[in-house]
Design a protein around this motif. Structure first.
Motif, PDB file in Angstrom:
ATOM      1  N   VAL A  60      42.481  49.584  37.737  1.00 38.14           N
ATOM      2  CA  VAL A  60      42.707  47.754  37.797  1.00 38.14           C
ATOM      3  C   VAL A  60      43.860  47.316  36.720  1.00 38.14           C
ATOM      4  CG1 VAL A  60      40.704  47.030  38.439  1.00 38.14           C
ATOM      5  CG2 VAL A  60      40.940  46.751  36.483  1.00 38.14           C
ATOM      6  N   LEU A  61      44.622  46.262  36.673  1.00 48.00           N
ATOM      7  CA  LEU A  61      45.797  45.812  35.464  1.00 48.00           C
ATOM      8  C   LEU A  61      45.360  45.031  35.305  1.00 48.00           C
ATOM      9  CD1 LEU A  61      48.550  46.697  34.855  1.00 48.00           C
ATOM     10  CD2 LEU A  61      49.639  45.096  36.685  1.00 48.00           C
ATOM     11  N   LEU A  62      45.221  44.463  33.638  1.00 51.57           N
ATOM     12  CA  LEU A  62      44.961  43.610  33.280  1.00 51.57           C
ATOM     13  C   LEU A  62      45.600  43.239  31.908  1.00 51.57           C
ATOM     14  CD1 LEU A  62      41.506  43.799  30.010  1.00 51.57           C
ATOM     15  CD2 LEU A  62      43.883  42.948  29.724  1.00 51.57           C
ATOM     16  N   ARG A  63      46.270  41.783  31.812  1.00 52.35           N
ATOM     17  CA  ARG A  63      46.914  41.453  31.049  1.00 52.35           C
ATOM     18  C   ARG A  63      46.428  40.287  30.675  1.00 52.35           C
ATOM     19  NH1 ARG A  63      52.176  38.559  34.894  1.00 52.35           N
ATOM     20  NH2 ARG A  63      52.155  40.648  34.932  1.00 52.35           N
ATOM     21  N   CYS A  79      49.040  29.636  27.305  1.00 50.79           N
ATOM     22  CA  CYS A  79      47.632  30.542  27.739  1.00 50.79           C
ATOM     23  C   CYS A  79      47.406  30.399  26.059  1.00 50.79           C
ATOM     24  CB  CYS A  79      47.572  31.895  28.064  1.00 50.79           C
ATOM     25  SG  CYS A  79      45.650  32.549  28.434  1.00 50.79           S
ATOM     26  N   SER A  80      45.575  29.824  26.338  1.00 50.17           N
ATOM     27  CA  SER A  80      44.995  29.150  25.342  1.00 50.17           C
ATOM     28  C   SER A  80      44.052  30.836  24.710  1.00 50.17           C
ATOM     29  CB  SER A  80      43.399  28.318  26.018  1.00 50.17           C
ATOM     30  OG  SER A  80      44.294  27.291  25.606  1.00 50.17           O
ATOM     31  N   GLY A  81      43.651  31.507  26.118  1.00 43.36           N
ATOM     32  CA  GLY A  81      43.269  33.036  25.593  1.00 43.36           C
ATOM     33  C   GLY A  81      42.137  33.880  26.872  1.00 43.36           C
ATOM     34  N   GLY A  82      41.435  34.536  27.035  1.00 41.65           N
ATOM     35  CA  GLY A  82      41.033  35.481  28.291  1.00 41.65           C
ATOM     36  C   GLY A  82      42.259  36.123  28.556  1.00 41.65           C
ATOM     37  N   VAL A  83      42.198  36.632  29.943  1.00 43.28           N
ATOM     38  CA  VAL A  83      42.773  37.911  31.061  1.00 43.28           C
ATOM     39  C   VAL A  83      42.989  37.710  32.149  1.00 43.28           C
ATOM     40  CG1 VAL A  83      41.751  39.281  29.026  1.00 43.28           C
ATOM     41  CG2 VAL A  83      39.929  39.283  31.413  1.00 43.28           C
TER      42      VAL A  83
END
Length: 243
Positions: free
Chosen positions: A148-151, A203-207
């Motif tokens: 997978v690719l995580l951003r 973006c307030s956060g997360g992935v």
């Protein structure tokens, strides 16, 4: 018969003819007067009927216009009412969105506790690092891809890197599958909104985690989670606020 008698008889005949002519003339005059009166009444009634019909037509037009104006005013009032409701609901969402900005602050432990209740089995440990790990694991469980690719946000990169191995181990335990290969994308999510760029990408956060071919994407940012929760709870919010 002498001339006097003849003259007298002729005068009588003339008188009779005059009398008969006068009677006939009177009869004709009476008939003409009656016909005139009848025709006049018919014309008057016809004109009265036209006037009544015209009045009724205009009265109906006035009623129709009043109904249209009332309907337009009613619709305008409803639109204003619904707009006011939307403004209140959107203000609530905006307030919640601003609260999300505090999530990346480890001091806001109460917020983390509430958020992690949906992601983590560890109810006693809650901070942004744990929250990111929970979001990563949840995304991996959704995708179940080998690679997978995580951003993430650039400011979260080090925190994400620090929880990758723990996230993989947790994923293996829950999914009973091999740990996936996770690549951190060099294209980052937008930073949190600032005072000068309130309406720009943020973006307030997360992935966001996607398969390597990009066909499957799991957007697990805090903003996306808020949107999902907002849509699901919107009927309850409206019922609670407006009845």
């Amino acid at each position: 018969m002498n001339d006097g008698d003849v003259s007298k008889q002729i005068q009588q005949m003339v008188t009779f003819i005059h009398q008969e002519a006068e009677e006939k003339a009177n009869e004709i005059s009476v008939c003409a007067e009656e016909e005139f009166n009848i025709e006049k009444l018919q014309l008057v009634e016809a004109e009265k009927k036209k006037i009544r019909q015209e009045y009724e037509r205009k009265a109906k037009q006035v009623q129709v216009r009043k109904k249209i104006e009332y309907s337009m005013q009613l619709n305008a009032s409803r639109i204003k009412f619904l707009q006011a409701q939307d403004d209140i609901v959107n203000a609530m969402k905006e307030t919640a969105s601003k609260e999300l900005l505090r999530v990346s602050d480890d001091q806001n432990a109460y917020t983390y506790k509430k958020l992690l209740q949906a992601f983590s089995d560890d109810k006693n440990a809650y901070n942004y690092k744990k929250l990111l790990q929970a979001l990563i694991v949840q995304s991996l469980l959704r995708l179940k891809e080998s690679s997978v690719l995580l951003r993430c946000r650039e400011m979260d990169k080090k925190v994400v890197e620090s929880v990758l191995e723990d996230s993989k181990r947790e994923y293996v335990e829950k999914a009973n599958l091999r740990a996936p290969a996770i690549t951190i994308d060099k294209v980052y999510l937008p930073p949190p909104p600032s005072g000068s760029e309130q309406h720009g990408p943020s973006c307030s956060g997360g992935v966001v985690i996607a398969s390597q071919d990009g066909k499957i994407v799991c957007e697990n940012t805090l903003d996306a989670r808020l949107d999902v929760a907002f849509r699901q709870k919107l009927p309850q919010i409206r019922k609670h606020l407006f009845g």
